[in-house]
Every structure is written in C-alpha cells, then in structure tokens.
Design a protein around this motif. Sequence first.
Motif, PDB file in Angstrom:
ATOM      1  N   ASN A  62      15.080 -34.904 -29.579  1.00 28.87           N
ATOM      2  CA  ASN A  62      15.620 -33.409 -30.542  1.00 28.87           C
ATOM      3  C   ASN A  62      14.623 -32.798 -30.026  1.00 28.87           C
ATOM      4  OD1 ASN A  62      16.848 -35.317 -32.142  1.00 28.87           O
ATOM      5  ND2 ASN A  62      15.147 -36.597 -33.446  1.00 28.87           N
ATOM      6  N   SER A  93      21.461 -35.485 -28.490  1.00 28.76           N
ATOM      7  CA  SER A  93      21.112 -36.428 -29.415  1.00 28.76           C
ATOM      8  C   SER A  93      21.430 -36.805 -30.090  1.00 28.76           C
ATOM      9  CB  SER A  93      19.846 -35.585 -29.969  1.00 28.76           C
ATOM     10  OG  SER A  93      18.302 -35.054 -28.833  1.00 28.76           O
ATOM     11  N   TYR A  94      22.682 -36.873 -30.585  1.00 26.04           N
ATOM     12  CA  TYR A  94      23.817 -36.985 -32.211  1.00 26.04           C
ATOM     13  C   TYR A  94      24.550 -37.901 -31.667  1.00 26.04           C
ATOM     14  CZ  TYR A  94      22.231 -32.595 -34.093  1.00 26.04           C
ATOM     15  OH  TYR A  94      21.780 -31.621 -34.715  1.00 26.04           O
ATOM     16  N   SER A  95      24.701 -37.435 -30.455  1.00 30.50           N
ATOM     17  CA  SER A  95      25.624 -38.757 -29.475  1.00 30.50           C
ATOM     18  C   SER A  95      25.380 -40.205 -28.534  1.00 30.50           C
ATOM     19  CB  SER A  95      26.669 -38.371 -28.551  1.00 30.50           C
ATOM     20  OG  SER A  95      26.132 -37.255 -28.025  1.00 30.50           O
ATOM     21  N   ARG A 100      29.800 -34.132 -26.046  1.00 28.44           N
ATOM     22  CA  ARG A 100      29.122 -33.633 -27.490  1.00 28.44           C
ATOM     23  C   ARG A 100      30.384 -33.097 -28.189  1.00 28.44           C
ATOM     24  NH1 ARG A 100      28.045 -34.587 -31.943  1.00 28.44           N
ATOM     25  NH2 ARG A 100      27.050 -33.197 -33.289  1.00 28.44           N
TER      26      ARG A 100
END
Lengths: 241, 179
Positions: A62, A93-95, A100
């Motif tokens: 992150n 981080s999100y995917s 992204r």
Amino acid sequence: MKHRYIFIFIIVFFSVSFLLNINVGAYSTLNLDRSNGVNVVSDTEGMLGLDHNEIVQTGGNNQELVTVTNNHTETAYIDMYLIGDTIQDVNFSYSGDDRRYIELTPDESKTIYVDVNQGKNTAQYVNYEVDLIYESELSGYLERSVTEIQHNTITPPSGDIYVSYTEVGNSGNYTIDYSVGGDTTQYDRIDVYVNDSFVESRYIFEDTIKAKNIGATYEDTVTIEVIQGDEVLFTDSVTLY
Amino acid sequence: MKKIFIIVVSAMLFAGLVAGASAFTSAEMTRSANVNVVADDSGVITLAPGTVGDTATLENGELNIDASPNSTGLNVSGVFTFGDSANPTTEHLFTMTNTTAEQQTITMEYVNVTDSQGNTGAVTYTVYDDTGTEVGTFSEGSSLDVTAGSGASHYIVMDVDTNNLDTAADLSGDIKISA
C-alpha cells in the motif's frame, strides 16, 4: 474597319476601368488565422494532474504511487499499466496485478497504491503508463517512473523452534514452542506445517508461541514459515526424536 | 484616316494615364460593396467546431481552440490526440467546408507558434476527407494544400506530443487557412 473595332475596344476598356476601378483579385483570395492555445505545463497543473511519489521501498504494501486528478471538463477513463521489465515484484494494491482502471469525474482525485515485494531489484525503476480517454474522444498517454527504489532497513525475521517431550506411561506428548524475532510489523502471519501439511496460522506474535495439539509425533518434521503477503520471509524446521 | 486613328489612340492613352494618375492621387470615389461578415461556421470556407468537447468553440464567430479549457495546459512528456484517427468523420477537432460553387485549393499552415523549443512537429494536424481517408498533415514549418470540391468537407484531428519539451514551452499558434 478593323481599326474601328480596336478603337472602340480601347475606349470601352479605359472607360470601364476608370469608372469602376474593378479589383478582380479582391474576392478571389481568402486568409484566415485562427488561434490555438496549447500550453505545456507540469504534471501537477496539467489536464490530468499527476502527483508522484518519488520513492518506494521494497517489502512494503500500500505504498502511494501517484495521485491522479481530472482537471478537464469531462469524465476521464484511465487505464494504468506497470510496464517494462520492472513489473516483476510490483502490483497495484487494489487489483493485485499490473493493471488498474479508474474513472474520474471532473475535479475528482484518486490515489493509486502499489505493493513492492522484498525481493524487488532496486536497480530497476517502477515504470508505468497512464492511458486516458475522455468522453469526447480526447485521448492521450503518459509514461512515468519511480526511479528511487530503496531497500527497507527492517531487520529480517529470525526464529527458533523448541521441542519438549513429556513421557506418560508407555507413550508421551511432544510440545512444540517457537519464537520469531525481528520487526513483527513487517510480516503478516506464521504458518505451521507437519510433514509439509499445513496445520495452522498464527496472527498474534509473542516471544514464544505454543503449537498445541498439532498431532506431531516421533520422526515428524515440524516447519514454521514467516509470511508477508505471498512471500516467505523466513523458514525453519525440526524433526522430532 | 490612319493618321487620325493614331492621333486619337495616342490621345486616349494619354488621357487614360492622366486620368489614372489623378485618380490614384486625389480622386474620391464611393462604391457600394456587398460584403457580409459572417461567422466561421457559415463563411465561404466554413470552419466549425468538432466533437472534442469544449476544446474547439466559436468565439465571436471565430473558431477558437483551447487544448485545455479547464486547466492551465497539457502535461509535459505526454501524447494527446484530439479526435479519433480511426473514425475522423465522427470524432474530430474541427471541420472545414468549401461552400463556394467552385473547387478550391485551400492551403493550411500552423504559424506564429510561441515556443516549440525546436520541436516543430509537436503539434500536428491531420486532414481527412469525407470518406475518412487521410489527405495529409501540416505542422509548424510545413503546409498542406487541400483540394476541396464545391460543398466538400474535411475533418481535422490534432496530435500534440509534449515529449522533449519543458514547461517553458508554449505550443500556441495560429491555424492559417488561405485559398
């Protein structure tokens, strides 16, 4: 007779030229200059605002990569890629992968984070491309890099496994204790295996942890792994005698 | 007869020269001229904003382009396309139409560029005909002759490449159209 016609022509020509003063070419040419404003500005001021983080660390999750702001009058659809050979050991981080998608309404901002594995080669940059397209088919792309990759200075984990045997009658029980040192904030959990079969995970880190009732007995091998994400930071094993 | 003719012609030539000279230096004449001033989107060569949002607009009747209408400019080190080269007749920066009754050769140039830092191709315009076929390109220092039949429209897509520039660059300029 011939001279008369020439004479009439000359008279008519001079008369008409003099009286009307015709500018034949005046209406046959056209010149238009239309302005086009194309200023070149920094990333923070640009149509797609990009506020970069200049440094990332290995072994960190992150971590802020870039904050993207839509400074245009329309909704932006953004597709971000990690590019080149540097995408190994780095993910959004999100995917959880190297791609992204983002949708930004006018004036909206979003921050994009990355996870960087401990083993990331610090000589390689983190390169990424931002592809954008607005509703009206204005499109573009920008390539950016994080050029400073720092090794984190966290003390790597270490550990010991302690085995004790208590004989009761003709049989006995093995008690497995283990301790893990280093910066416990840098790892997520400890996995315990018996003969390579997963037994349990521990998320609370104490000086000494008892692995009770794990079914280990004579000649079994007990293994502990210290885990961060999908990466094994430390491992140790002991065979019971 | 021949002498009379020569004398008359000489007299007329002399009179014409005198009259012309005097007209140039001192004559005052009033002539009516029917010159309607119209907006670019209804002129002899019509210029009309395209489909790329607020980028191309009509201001006081003139086509005006602002590549970044809501911010101060385009990012340095980027590539931007205003329109869609794959579908230029439906997605374009602006259109140009010959509304005269005759075929025209229209010359297009990009002039008076403020400071491209030597990157004369930083702003490139690509012109397409009404079938979507590329006619050619023009940018700073180059021109394009477009042959436009009566009523023919052409579609312009703009590419801006800000690589190899710094933020002191200013790619603003004038699109010059002459026919």
